[in-house]
Scaffold this motif. Sequence first.
Motif, mmCIF file in Angstrom:
data_model
loop_
_atom_site.group_PDB
_atom_site.id
_atom_site.type_symbol
_atom_site.label_atom_id
_atom_site.label_comp_id
_atom_site.label_asym_id
_atom_site.label_seq_id
_atom_site.Cartn_x
_atom_site.Cartn_y
_atom_site.Cartn_z
ATOM 1 N N PRO A 127 14.866 54.561 0.612
ATOM 2 C CA PRO A 127 14.908 56.024 0.488
ATOM 3 C C PRO A 127 13.574 56.646 0.858
ATOM 4 O O PRO A 127 12.513 56.047 0.646
ATOM 5 C CB PRO A 127 15.188 56.236 -1.006
ATOM 6 C CG PRO A 127 15.627 54.921 -1.549
ATOM 7 C CD PRO A 127 15.051 53.869 -0.675
ATOM 8 N N GLY A 128 13.623 57.850 1.406
ATOM 9 C CA GLY A 128 12.424 58.646 1.637
ATOM 10 C C GLY A 128 12.330 59.729 0.572
ATOM 11 O O GLY A 128 13.007 59.655 -0.458
ATOM 12 N N SER A 142 16.410 62.033 8.991
ATOM 13 C CA SER A 142 16.989 60.865 9.675
ATOM 14 C C SER A 142 18.463 60.707 9.278
ATOM 15 O O SER A 142 19.283 60.255 10.076
ATOM 16 C CB SER A 142 16.183 59.593 9.418
ATOM 17 O OG SER A 142 16.212 59.261 8.072
HETATM 18 N N1 URA Z 1 15.608 55.961 5.777
HETATM 19 C C1 URA Z 1 16.331 54.949 5.272
HETATM 20 O O1 URA Z 1 16.249 53.821 5.742
HETATM 21 N N2 URA Z 1 17.135 55.209 4.259
HETATM 22 C C2 URA Z 1 17.278 56.414 3.736
HETATM 23 O O2 URA Z 1 18.053 56.560 2.797
HETATM 24 C C3 URA Z 1 16.518 57.462 4.276
HETATM 25 C C4 URA Z 1 15.688 57.218 5.294
#
Ligand code: URA
Length: 277
Positions: A127-128, A142
């Motif tokens: 997650p970001g 993304s």
């Molecule tokens: N990049 C990822 O690989 N996963 C996400 O949930 C968000 C950005």
Amino acid sequence: MQETSLTRQDEKALKALIDWWAEAGLELDAPIVRAKPGRAPAPAAKPRAIAKPPRAATAAAARAAGFGDTRKAGPGALEAAAKADTLEALEKVIGEFEGCALKRTARNTVFARGNAGARIMIVGEAPGRDEDEQGKPFVGRSGQLLDRMFAAIGLGEDDLYISNIVNWRPPGNRNPTQEEIAICLPLIERHIALKAPDFLVVAGGVSAQSLLRSETGITRLRGQWSDYKLRDASGAETGQTIPCLPVFHPSFLLRQPASKRQAWSDMLALEARLNGR
Ligand code: URA
């Protein structure tokens, strides 16, 4: 000229496809695809805030962390994940799991979004910021591109189930370390086993290399169907496999729009396979 009528779904897919190409600096002027005149070349990729360790160091750390052998990896994760027999139970187990230090700096545990009954499961990296805030995977920039990529082959949120290799945001959006990946691997492997999708799409090198136990880079892995080996609750391979397609990570595509050409061919490969071609 013969007129063709498009269904609403066709129209949506077409619009998503045109938007996607437009972002890459191309205009659709049917039937010819032209480059926009005078458009500046795409800016060079921004270096990530935290440099990746050299490949040899990565591989050594991976081996040290038991990468490739989930029975050694993730003290506690394998045992915790084994307790879950449903996706709901696994979400609870992961929410209560304390074995990964990333959880201490994250706001939320990010489990999954989409339709648990979908034929396709997508696994990203980590997650970001947006995902950490909302507790859902791929909801930031993304994620929007990811949605458009799939919309371009007519697939919406109802057709997809999305998760990540690690369930907590690494501080500052750095890459998860091999140790963090090794700790979390039994959790995502149990997640895949319980979800049991018909097709697995692994987005980016971290996801592809971890789940396929490969040291090959994503540039070579992408677009090549592989067999993902399902594991049982003890971490042992069951002998069953799921067709798995590695693709470029959408955040890489945001930095390198020229690679959308290959990403599009990967989407077409997925569409063909979905339709039994
Ligand atoms: N990049 C990822 O690989 N996963 C996400 O949930 C968000 C950005």
